[in-house]
Design a protein around this motif. Sequence first.
Motif, mmCIF file in Angstrom:
data_model
loop_
_atom_site.group_PDB
_atom_site.id
_atom_site.type_symbol
_atom_site.label_atom_id
_atom_site.label_comp_id
_atom_site.label_asym_id
_atom_site.label_seq_id
_atom_site.Cartn_x
_atom_site.Cartn_y
_atom_site.Cartn_z
ATOM 1 N N GLU A 6 5.424 29.764 30.820
ATOM 2 C CA GLU A 6 5.870 29.813 32.223
ATOM 3 C C GLU A 6 5.021 28.958 33.165
ATOM 4 O O GLU A 6 5.540 28.227 33.997
ATOM 5 N N PHE A 9 5.629 25.288 32.808
ATOM 6 C CA PHE A 9 6.956 24.946 33.289
ATOM 7 C C PHE A 9 6.963 24.881 34.811
ATOM 8 O O PHE A 9 7.529 23.958 35.413
ATOM 9 N N GLN A 10 6.283 25.848 35.398
ATOM 10 C CA GLN A 10 6.231 25.908 36.857
ATOM 11 C C GLN A 10 5.538 24.660 37.422
ATOM 12 O O GLN A 10 6.013 24.052 38.389
ATOM 13 N N GLN A 11 4.442 24.261 36.759
ATOM 14 C CA GLN A 11 3.722 23.056 37.218
ATOM 15 C C GLN A 11 4.626 21.824 37.180
ATOM 16 O O GLN A 11 4.621 21.003 38.095
ATOM 17 N N SER A 13 7.841 21.826 37.379
ATOM 18 C CA SER A 13 8.912 21.944 38.383
ATOM 19 C C SER A 13 8.421 21.490 39.761
ATOM 20 O O SER A 13 9.187 20.912 40.536
ATOM 21 N N LEU A 42 13.687 22.335 30.573
ATOM 22 C CA LEU A 42 13.243 21.279 31.490
ATOM 23 C C LEU A 42 14.392 20.305 31.769
ATOM 24 O O LEU A 42 14.629 19.900 32.911
ATOM 25 N N LEU A 45 16.817 21.843 34.093
ATOM 26 C CA LEU A 45 16.295 21.861 35.468
ATOM 27 C C LEU A 45 16.458 20.483 36.106
ATOM 28 O O LEU A 45 16.858 20.362 37.265
ATOM 29 N N ARG A 51 18.632 22.945 42.234
ATOM 30 C CA ARG A 51 17.587 23.813 41.679
ATOM 31 C C ARG A 51 16.729 24.388 42.799
ATOM 32 O O ARG A 51 16.590 23.798 43.872
ATOM 33 N N ASP A 54 11.438 26.442 40.027
ATOM 34 C CA ASP A 54 11.573 26.279 38.577
ATOM 35 C C ASP A 54 12.847 26.941 38.039
ATOM 36 O O ASP A 54 12.975 27.149 36.838
ATOM 37 N N LYS A 55 13.777 27.244 38.917
ATOM 38 C CA LYS A 55 15.023 27.895 38.478
ATOM 39 C C LYS A 55 16.229 26.978 38.690
ATOM 40 O O LYS A 55 16.330 26.317 39.721
#
Length: 295
Positions: A6, A9-11, A13, A42, A45, A51, A54-55
């Motif tokens: 997570e 992934f957030q970074q 995004s 990814l 996204l 978006r 990160d969603k």
Amino acid sequence: MLPWLEGSFQQLSVRIAADKLHHALLLQGPSGLGKANFALDLARLLLCHSRQGDKVCGRCQSCLLNIANNHPDLHIVESDKQIGVDLIRDAIKKLVGSAHMSGAKVLIIYSAHTMTESSANALLKTLEEPTSNTFLILTTEKPERVLATIRSRCEKLALPLPNIRTTMAWVQSQTNTEIDINLAKLFSTRPLALLAELQEEQSFTYDIYSLGLGKLLQKRISALQLASDWQDNADKVVKWTQYWARQQCSEQQPDSVWELHQQAAKAIKQLRNPGVNKILVLTQLLDKLALVDAA
Ligand SMILES: [Zn+2]
């Protein structure tokens, strides 16, 4: 998103939102870590038209096409064996021209280390001169085997590994099976591999393997006897022995462990031959195992 991935992934995004994502990423980590899920999430996204952080929105036309696994601007290259040059050329052709959905174009290449040299060379130009809004996401569990010219043109991202508690908690949440802690330790940083293992038919369990191993090390059973008992599960025995040897390595590296490693690698190749004498292959492997002073 898998919990241990997570943060990474957030970074990414955040960088997507700031339009600062490198056009080519090389995701690194052991098999069974979740690199493929990460790459796909990814890509989805990147393709989403509205978006939020990160969603993905889940409602735009891009998202709907992704849900149907049918997005015309998402291309995936994967192969059970080597990735040949034709696969790469086809994929590159699809990246040329404008996007069908007037957004990004994404190419994912799984197990990039299996690209042949000509495949890698065919990909170089695309890596060097990326078209706008085009992203390449490569995954590999063997970064050292990815051609240096490819590696140097990608941003390398080593995905974080879960600890054993995270692994066990996640696998437990996916299945109702009781998890053997010793089996979990073999797959500690590879939760998806552990899950797959548990979901496989359980007639030959790790418990059975583990018990036999104990008997062998205590010289209460011969390698030949075990090999003949286990011949129908030869692939599993070799795989588990390989993981077991890897675990012994972390303690120290005596020659016997190194030899067991070599023998396991040899056994994997031998078992690919359909006519092979499995009892013989396993006996040779278990003979080596019996020489290890187990930690
Ligand atoms: Zn969307």
